[in-house]
Enzyme design. Structure first.
Site, PDB file in Angstrom:
ATOM      1  N   GLU A  49       0.903  -1.262   0.043  1.00  0.00           N
ATOM      2  CA  GLU A  49      -0.024   0.144  -0.101  1.00  0.00           C
ATOM      3  C   GLU A  49       0.949   1.363  -0.053  1.00  0.00           C
ATOM      4  OE1 GLU A  49      -2.605  -0.092   3.468  1.00  0.00           O
ATOM      5  OE2 GLU A  49      -3.632  -1.828   2.789  1.00  0.00           O
ATOM      6  N   ASP A  60      -5.334   8.899  10.480  1.00  0.00           N
ATOM      7  CA  ASP A  60      -3.849   8.497  10.682  1.00  0.00           C
ATOM      8  C   ASP A  60      -3.314   9.046  11.989  1.00  0.00           C
ATOM      9  OD1 ASP A  60      -3.253   6.684   8.388  1.00  0.00           O
ATOM     10  OD2 ASP A  60      -3.488   8.914   7.188  1.00  0.00           O
TER      11      ASP A  60
END
EC number: 4.2.1.20
Length: 274
Positions: A49, A60
């Protein structure tokens, strides 16, 4: 079959989960990224990824937030990401490559343009964190029209009705976000993940990857007993940060962690069968 489908067919035949690794493109520099990706693939990572840097990565945690800032400070741009992807595909013709990120950097030139560039670069799938399925009138359509997988995310709060919406148009695999909140800070219990996997697998034949909060070989092995794939991001990104801070080689740090995770995942089901 697609590269993603081929990879999951291979890991199923080998009776193991796949190891999926996340890195942010351009962290710590554009020039360093290709070798870091090579280090992962050459040490047991099955699927990559590649994160698209963004100034406001709301899903995040601190590690990946800082990776985004480092990548942006290195002036990593839209075209750099596709150049990295193109070079990766030449070196690794069989390893699936997924672009992961947010709607803003993916669609500011238009969904069709983004999908065309991704396909031309050899990208296999897209994960867009902040476009829910019911609002995805353009990106998912463009991605699927180019023959790439639109990979959706499910969470602990995704009930059966919600899962049906998420799975409509999803392909490649389903990414199960095992904890509510941001990446890297918490880890769900093994029992809660097992229950979620049972619930999800009852409504889809797609492989299910589990991510968020997986930092050690022991955690990865526990999840690999039942999940089709284990996703590790913050731990790899933290390796890069630590190595750069200490003026060490980040490739060596990634190689070591990738080997440890890959070995633990490969052995997980063998040990469970004893």
């Amino acid at each position: 079959m697609s590269r993603i489908a081929n990879t999951f067919a291979k890991t199923k035949k080998e009776n193991r989960a796949a190891l999926i690794a996340f890195l942010t493109a351009g962290d710590p520099s554009i020039e360093a990224t290709p070798a870091l990706l090579d280090s992962l693939v050459e040490n047991g990572v099955d699927i990559i990824e590649l994160g698209m840097p963004f100034s406001d990565p709301m899903a995040d945690g601190p590690a990946i937030q800082k990776a985004n800032l480092r990548a942006l400070a290195a002036k990593t741009g839209y075209n750099d990401i596709f150049r990295i992807a193109t070079e990766f595909r030449k070196r690794h013709p069989e390893t699936p490559l997924i672009l992961m990120g947010y709607a803003n950097p993916m669609t500011f030139k238009g969904s069709d343009s983004f999908a065309a560039s991704a396909k031309e670069a050899g990208v296999d799938g897209i994960i867009c964190v902040d476009i829910p399925p019911e609002e995805d009138a353009t990106l998912g359509v463009a991605v699927r029209e180019k023959g790439m997988d639109m990979i959706r995310l499910a969470t602990p709060t995704s009930d059966e009705a919600r899962l049906k919406i998420i799975l409509d148009g999803a392909s490649g695999f389903l990414y199960y976000v095992s904890v509510a909140g941001v990446t890297g800070l918490q880890q769900a219990t093994e029992a809660s993940i097992d229950a979620a996997l049972d619930r999800i697998k009852a409504v889809t034949d797609l492989p299910v990857a589990v991510g968020f909060g997986i930092r050690s070989p022991e955690q990865a092995a526990a999840i690999a007993k039942k999940a089709d794939a284990v996703v590790v991001g913050s731990a790899f990104v933290s390796c890069i940060e630590k190595a750069v801070t200490n003026r060490q080689d980040p490739n060596a740090a990634l190689e070591k962690l990738a080997k440890e995770l890959s070995t633990a995942i490969s052995d997980a089901r063998k040990e469970a069968a004893l």
